[in-house]
Each structure stands twice: as structure tokens, then as C-alpha cells.
Design an enzyme around this catalytic site. Structure first.
Site, PDB file in Angstrom:
ATOM      1  N   SER A   1      -2.425   3.328   3.529  1.00  0.00           N
ATOM      2  CA  SER A   1      -1.142   2.975   4.135  1.00  0.00           C
ATOM      3  C   SER A   1      -0.413   2.035   3.200  1.00  0.00           C
ATOM      4  O   SER A   1      -1.022   1.373   2.360  1.00  0.00           O
ATOM      5  CB  SER A   1      -1.363   2.276   5.476  1.00  0.00           C
ATOM      6  OG  SER A   1      -1.808   0.930   5.270  1.00  0.00           O
ATOM      7  N   ASP A   2       0.908   1.988   3.303  1.00  0.00           N
ATOM      8  CA  ASP A   2       1.625   0.889   2.672  1.00  0.00           C
ATOM      9  C   ASP A   2       1.176  -0.387   3.380  1.00  0.00           C
ATOM     10  O   ASP A   2       0.563  -0.349   4.453  1.00  0.00           O
ATOM     11  CB  ASP A   2       3.140   1.097   2.794  1.00  0.00           C
ATOM     12  CG  ASP A   2       3.910   0.388   1.689  1.00  0.00           C
ATOM     13  OD1 ASP A   2       3.376  -0.577   1.116  1.00  0.00           O
ATOM     14  OD2 ASP A   2       5.044   0.799   1.399  1.00  0.00           O
ATOM     15  N   CYS A   3       1.467  -1.530   2.800  1.00  0.00           N
ATOM     16  CA  CYS A   3       0.875  -2.761   3.299  1.00  0.00           C
ATOM     17  C   CYS A   3       1.357  -3.098   4.707  1.00  0.00           C
ATOM     18  O   CYS A   3       2.556  -3.302   4.936  1.00  0.00           O
ATOM     19  CB  CYS A   3       1.143  -3.899   2.326  1.00  0.00           C
ATOM     20  SG  CYS A   3       0.277  -3.637   0.779  1.00  0.00           S
TER      21      CYS A   3
END
Length: 792
Positions: A308-310
Site C-alpha cells: 500500500s502507499d503509506c
């Protein structure tokens, strides 16, 4: 039992954090250290990657498994596995934005290549590959020094849809073909164990590169990650943020704009990582959208891990309200196919999600198999990396003369000359006694690289490099910063402009105007910059040279139309060699040949809602469309604009005038039945085409490129097509081929475009299916046109 598991989990997580944030060792930590741990099956290099990954997962307890689901993966001391940091950055050189890369050890800098949008303007595939290869060498060298990981989250291959997007600078531009091919070349250069010439001289003498086979065994030098999947191109605009934005995308736009870069990055680039984005797509968060993520694995053949993106898993619940609890958000992400969460959300909520029956331990195992498989392909479990293929890469391989030369060449090739009235440029350095340099970016090194810039090898400003050519060079900022809220500095700028032979004004954007989490609200020059340019131009002895910085398009119509401004040069974010490249171009030591990878819109485009994801124009609601493929409004500069100090002419040597598609279809196809019943056939749907039959219809377009001027130069030849409007939403035109060639003065050379009609002459219909329109396809090459009749 539940309380016991919770306590065990906390102990493991605390241990992981403690080990991860110790002082950096001069060498990387690694598993499978002899004699105590090397006997595990997952350390046995004679077994397959899959067997080793399965063995490792089978040995882990549930808390240990959960400890692997963060970018900062926990150690497993009883198995001799140290902690591992998945998050390292390498967008256009090693960067310390994430925790994986540090410049606080013996290696304190890395080569800063130009920002991606600048490299893209070179339209040079070989250059893109070479950049990826060079960054990979420095990445491995940093890893050997204990200052980086092996997994890097680049490139950014989102299409630059809206000119206001703060992260557009990180992308290869607005054309899906160019974005796709940049992604493939960078990833191949970055990941491939066997480089195309680049690494031969860097391997130690006692390593026989050929014995490692080629990349067919799946082994990786480093891991690249294609991001952000998908339809992500908004930070903050109006009431929307990237965390809560729902991108409403038609099937047509998804198929021929948003998805192609990711599909090719996986199919052709063999990327080993995919990052899902913050936003929702048609109502479902990207990181919870199973059909989206599984399409990458099942249809495109993705073999890698999905991150995932952060904190993008957290946004599923906290920002988008898609689930009723954190546990449901974690469960939805894992079930959809997310293997690792950048952040701690999965660490904190996976165990309770399992206890509540929302996700199974078997799905956690699936995620770990994907993660460990990539680590195994990187050789992380093969013993001491200092004894491996890349073990001798070190500080001498970072900031090397070869890499700095490559960075300089990338900047040279990416700089775009937009205006050059009366051949103002190049200046003759022997006839220029004094220069005036004006503008806050001209003597500021901090934003030369744009976003995701680490610590460059050299720190020289534009002013410093121009001073090398003309010793009598004066400087005035004119504005205190790029925002240029005051004209109090104009007087000094005007004064030095009056006394100089030539004046260079550096204007444009920096990261205070466009960056991650910040979109622009205007396309004009910030603040009073326009006034500064005009004031200086009014007093200069000769027409002014305007240099533009920044990644996004700027409305400089005033400068384009002002005869007092003789030349306009776009340098973007040129990296550590930007000053030298600019000086070489201004004084004629390098002939510019870059072309814009984006459309430059007028300020009026800001009336268009940034949240509107439609690519196609819609006249009924006054919507002008987006990018050169669909935009119908006025332009400041068009996609592909770029001048040279010389003149190039084209001649089409050969190209077919007729192309029959009949052999693509089986006898019992619906298309052939339509014809048998006397029905009109307007297009051919590619779903009905015989597998692998498209290759038989490839054709060549042979072109002569002549340099009719007095200066040698490189030139980007662009071949466009305009297809017949037999269905709704066909592009105004689209790029089907490009090649950068170097032609000496008064000489010519031949280049050949190989056209696959199923790819380059097709378009998505309104339900997202690829079709080839039948009828007259017009090929454009500069001012030349060639008609190709596509028939059945």
C-alpha cells in the site's frame, strides 16, 4: 490464549523497532548466517524460490507472521532473520524520503539525475534504461554499506492528467505510450542482473557474469515498484484530498489511459512490486479493490509483492469510511491482494481481524509467500552479500564520473527550447563581455532536483555554472523567493539588467508551489514573477533569455508573444548537473533537442474541475478534454514542442497504403458473420482476434531525417496517427512511434518505425474493449501526411 498472543505480538513488534533504529552498521544485516542458521531449508540455494518461501512461512508463528506486514518488517531472532526495511526510494537517484536510505554513514551523497519529467523530455529509451541501471548500481553499493535496502518504490507511472498536479514532475508526462515505455526501461535497467553493457566493468574480476544465467531465473539485482495503482493524480484540490478522493473513471478511459503503463510495467518490465494508491476508484478504495489487484496477477502475470502507499490501508476506514472498523479495512486489503502495509496499521489490527474471523491466517501466508519470494530473488537469504555477485560494489561506484556524465547527458537531452526569435541563441561566448542573471531560482541549489531528491554529489547553482562562461556575471534575485509576493527587489534586478550585454531571467516553479500533497491553483507564474520578467525585459539591451523551472506547465503566453523576450528555455528540475547543461545550451556547446512531454494549457484551464477524471471532451457540458490526445481548447505550447539550433526535414521512404485485417479473425467470428449478412463493419474488436496473429500484420514506416542546417544535432522524430471517427471517443491524434536520432550538419539518416496495428492503431470503445477502427488512418510526421486504409 488471545491475551497470550497479544503479549507475544507486542514483544516481537517492540524488538523489531528496537533493532531497526539501531545505529546503521557498515555492512547490511542478513539471514542464513553460518553455522547456526544456514541449515534451514529456506537457506538452501539448490531449492526453488517457491520451496524456500513455503519452508520459511511454515516455520513462523502467527505473531511473527504479522510482524512482516509492515514496511519495517520485524526480526525473527530464533531463525536468525534480522529486521528488514522495505521502503527505499530511487525515483531519479537514491533519496532519503523513506527510512530505507540514509546518508549518515560513510556514503554521504548519490548521483542526482534530472527529475523524471525532464528525462522523459529526451524521448530516449536507451537513456531511461541507463539511468535505471546507474541508480541500481548505487543502490546496491549503498546496501553493501548498510545504508539502503534492496527494495525501492519507484518509478511513478501515473499519467500526468491535469497540469496542476503537484506530483506530475515525478512522471514521464501525459502520453500513455511514453509513460509505459519509460516505466519498462527504468524497471528493466534497475532490476536486471545482466545489464546491457552498463555493469560489465563494475563486476569483480573473479565473478563470471555468464554463470548466473540471464534474468530468466527470476533473480533480481534490486526490486523496482510501479506506483500508484491506479487513477491517482490529485493531492489537494477544492474539498478533495488524495486520502478521500473517489476517482470516477469510465471503462474507456481506464483501458486506454490509466491502466496501460501498469500493464506494460508488469508484462514487459517484469516489475517485482506494485503499489496501490490512496484514492478510491469508482467507489472502492484502490487497496481494497480485489478485481483491480488480482487482474495484475491473473491477467498480466504479475509476480511480486503489492504494497500500500503509506497508511493507505488506514485511509480505507479513517478517511473513506469504506469499512466499519480497522479490522475490516485490514481484512479487505489482505483479501484484495495487498501483501504489505507501509505503516503500522496491519501490525496493530491484523491479529484482531483474524480473531474476529474477518480474514484467515492462510491469506496472511499468501502475502508472506509473495514477500519472501521477492527477498529470495534478491539473494537476501543466500548468505553474506559481500561474497555475492555485487559484493564489491561500494563507495567508488557512487558519484562516479560515469554516472555524473550520464546525469549531465540526461539533462542536456531533456532541456526544451520553446522560443528562439531571430536565432538569439546560441550566444557566442567570445562576444559576450557581461551577463546579468535574475530570479530567485538562479542561485538556489535546494530545489534543483525536485521531489524525491537525496544528497547530490555536487551542489552548483545555475548562476555558478554560467559564471564559468562569462566572468563578468552579476546576479540579483528580484524576488526573495519563488512566491514573489513583493516587488521590492525589482530595482536591483533592473539595475544590473541595464548594464549587461545579455540578460537571463530564471522564473517558474519550485517545491513551494508543486509537490507531494500540494497541487497548484494557478497555471500562471507565481506572484509577481511575470512583472519581474517584464520589468527586466523593458530595460535590457538585447531581448531577454527566459529560463523556466518546474515540472508542471506554466502559462507564459505573455512571454511567448513579447518580442523583448527572445528565447524561452524549459529546464524543469534538472538535477545536480542542471547549471552546466543550461550553460552549454545557451552558449552553443550542446544543441537542444528535448520535446515537451506535456501540453501547456492557458490559465483558463483552471476553470476545469481537477476532480473530473474524464479524458474525452464533451461539448454539451463545455468540457474541453485532457492531454493532447483529447484536448480541444487553446494551448500555450503543444505536446512535443521543441526547437533546435539547426533545421530537420523528413521524407517518408516507405509505408503501406492498405492494410487488411481479415487474417486476424477465425472463420466463425461474429465480424465475418456480420459481413456475410451485408452489415457494415466499422471496427474490429481485438477480443475476437486469433491469439498471436497481430504480429503478422506489423509493418514498417521508413523515414529519412535530414539536417539541413549548419550545426550537428540530435532530434526526436515523432510519428502520430489520426484514426477515422467511426466510434465515440477516438483521440484527436495519438503518438504511435518516436526515435531520437543524431544527424550531422548537411547529412541524413534513416530511422524505421515498427507499427503493431493491434497496439498503435487501436483505441478503447465505450465499454473498455480494444478495437481497430476501419477506414482511413492518417499518419503525421511533422508537416507530412500519409493515408493508410485499414480494411477487412
Amino acid at each position: 490464549m488471545n491475551l497470550q498472543l497479544t503479549l507475544i505480538s507486542l514483544l516481537f513488534f517492540t524488538s523489531a523497532i528496537a533493532e531497526t533504529f539501531k545505529n546503521l552498521d557498515s555492512h547490511p544485516q542478513f539471514p542464513c548466517k553460518p553455522p547456526h542458521f544456514s541449515s534451514y531449508p529456506f537457506c538452501n540455494v539448490s531449492l526453488s524460490i517457491k520451496q524456500r518461501a513455503i519452508s520459511l512461512v511454515s516455520l513462523l508463528m502467527l505473531p511473527e507472521k504479522i510482524g512482516q506486514l509492515s514496511n519495517t518488517a520485524a526480526s525473527v531472532p530464533r531463525l536468525g532473520i534480522p529486521p528488514y526495511e522495505w521502503w527505499s526510494e530511487s525515483l531519479h537517484g537514491l533519496a532519503d524520503n523513506g527510512p530505507g536510505v540514509s546518508f549518515n554513514g560513510s556514503i554521504s551523497a548519490a548521483t542526482s539525475f534530472p527529475q523524471v519529467i525532464v528525462s522523459a523530455a529526451s524521448f530516449n529509451r536507451t537513456l531511461w534504461y541507463e539511468i535505471g541501471s546507474a541508480v541500481a548500481v548505487e543502490g546496491r553499493a549503498m546496501y553493501n554499506g548498510g545504508q539502503a535496502g534492496l527494495t525501492f518504490w519507484a518509478p511513478n507511472i501515473n499519467v500526468f492528467r491535469d497540469p496542476r498536479w503537484g506530483r506530475g514532475q515525478e512522471t514521464p508526462g501525459e502520453d500513455p505510450k511514453v509513460v509505459s515505455e519509460y516505466g519498462v526501461e527504468f524497471v528493466r535497467g534497475f532490476q536486471e542482473k545482466k545489464k546491457r553493457k552498463v555493469l560489465k566493468r563494475r563486476f569483480s574480476d573473479d565473478v563470471d557474469d555468464d554463470r548466473h544465467d540471464d534474468d530468466a531465473d527470476g533473480k533480481l539485482m534490486l526490486s523496482a515498484c510501479c506506483k500508484h495503482f491506479t487513477a491517482y493524480d490529485l493531492e489537494k484540490w477544492g474539498n478533495f484530498t488524495r486520502y478521500d478522493f473517489n476517482a470516477v473513471v469510465t471503462e474507456q478511459d481506464m483501458e486506454d489511459t490509466y491502466q496501460p503503463p501498469f500493464e506494460t510495467c508488469i508484462r514487459d518490465g517484469k516489475a517485482s512490486c506494485l503499489m496501490c494508491s490512496y484514492n478510491a476508484v469508482n467507489g472502492v478504495p484502490a487497496c481494497a479493490q480485489g478485481d483491480l489487484l488480482q487482474k495484475a496477477r491473473v491477467e498480466w502475470g504479475f509476480e511480486g509483492y503489492i504494497t500500500s502507499d503509506c497508511d493507505a490501508v488506514a485511509t480505507i476506514f479513517a478517511y473513506q469510511g469504506y469499512t466499519k472498523s480497522p479490522e475490516e479495512a485490514v481484512a479487505d486489503a489482505i483479501k484484495a491482494g495487498v501483501d504489505i502495509n507501509c505503516g503500522t496499521y496491519m501490525l496493530r489490527h491484523t491479529q484482531s481481524a483474524i480473531e474476529q474471523g474477518k480474514v484467515s491466517e492462510e491469506l496472511v501466508d499468501r502475502a508472506l509467500l509473495n514477500l519472501f519470494a521477492v527477498q529470495l530473488r534478491l539473494g537476501l537469504f543466500d548468505g553474506d552479500p559481500r561474497r555475492g555477485q555485487y559484493g564489491k560494489l561500494g563507495s567508488n561506484d557512487i558519484c562516479s564520473s560515469d554516472h555524473r556524465k550520464l546525469a549531465l547527458e540526461a539533462t542536456r537531452q531533456g532541456i526544451v527550447l520553446l522560443k528562439n526569435d531571430h536565432k538569439l541563441l546560441p550566444l557566442n561566448k567570445n562576444h559576450v563581455s557581461s551577463l546579468a542573471i535574475v530570479g530567485p531560482m538562479a542561485n538556489n541549489i535546494s530545489n534543483m532536483g525536485g521531489t524525491y531528491t537525496g544528497k547530490p554529489c555536487q551542489r552548483k547553482t545555475l548562476f555558478t555554472e554560467l559564471l564559468e562562461y562569462v566572468k563578468k556575471t552579476s546576479y540579483a534575485s528580484g524576488c526573495s523567493d519563488v512566491s514573489c509576493d513583493s516587488d521590492t527587489g525589482f530595482g536591483e534586478a533592473v539595475a544590473i539588467a541595464k548594464g549587461a550585454d545579455f540578460v537571463i531571467v530564471v522564473a517558474g516553479l519550485d517545491l513551494s508551489q508543486e509537490t507531494e500533497d500540494k497541487d497548484r491553483v494557478s497555471l500562471s507564474l507565481p506572484g509577481k514573477q511575470k512583472d519581474l520578467v517584464s520589468h527586466v525585459a523593458a530595460v535590457s539591451k538585447k531581448p531577454v533569455i527566459l529560463v523556466l523551472t518546474g515540472g508542471g506547465p506554466v502559462d507564459v503566453t505573455f512571454a511567448k508573444n513579447d518580442p523583448r523576450i527572445g528565447s524561452i528555455i524549459w529546464i524543469g528540475y534538472p538535477g545536480e548537473t542542471g547549471g552546466q547543461a543550461l550553460a552549454e545550451i545557451i552558449f552553443g556547446d550542446f544543441n537542444p533537442g528535448g520535446r515537451l512531454p506535456t501540453t501547456w494549457y492557458p490559465e483558463s484551464f483552471t476553470d476545469v474541475a481537477m476532480s473530473d477524471m474524464h479524458m474525452r471532451a464533451n461539448s454539451s457540458r463545455g468540457y474541453p478534454g485532457r492531454t493532447y490526445r483529447f484536448y480541444t481548447g487553446p494551448q500555450v505550447y503543444s505536446f512535443g514542442t521543441g526547437l533546435s539550433y539547426t533545421k530537420f526535414e523528413y521524407k517518408i521512404l516507405s509505408a503501406p497504403i492498405r492494410l487488411s485485417l481479415s487474417e486476424l479473425l477465425p472463420q466463425q467470428s461474429s465480424h465475418k458473420k456480420q459481413l456475410q449478412h451485408g452489415e457494415e463493419l466499422r471496427y474490429l474488436q481485438l477480443d475476437d482476434v486469433i491469439v498471436n496473429s497481430c504480429e503478422s500484420l506489423r509493418f514498417n514506416v521508413r523515414v529519412h531525417v535530414s539536417n539541413t542546417g549548419e550545426i550537428d544535432g540530435s532530434h526526436v522524430v515523432m510519428l502520430f496517427s489520426k484514426m477515422p471517427p467511426v466510434l465515440s471517443g477516438v483521440p484527436e491524434k495519438q503518438l504511435i512511434g518516436y526515435d531520437r536520432v543524431h544527424v550531422r550538419s548537411n547529412e541524413m539518416m534513416e530511422t524505421v518505425f515498427v507499427i503493431d496495428p493491434c497496439k498503435q492503431l487501436s483505441v478503447a470503445n465505450d465499454v473498455g474493449k480494444r478495437v481497430i477502427p476501419l477506414g482511413s488512418h492518417v499518419l503525421f510526421l511533422g508537416d507530412l501526411q500519409h493515408s493508410l486504409s485499414v480494411e477487412f
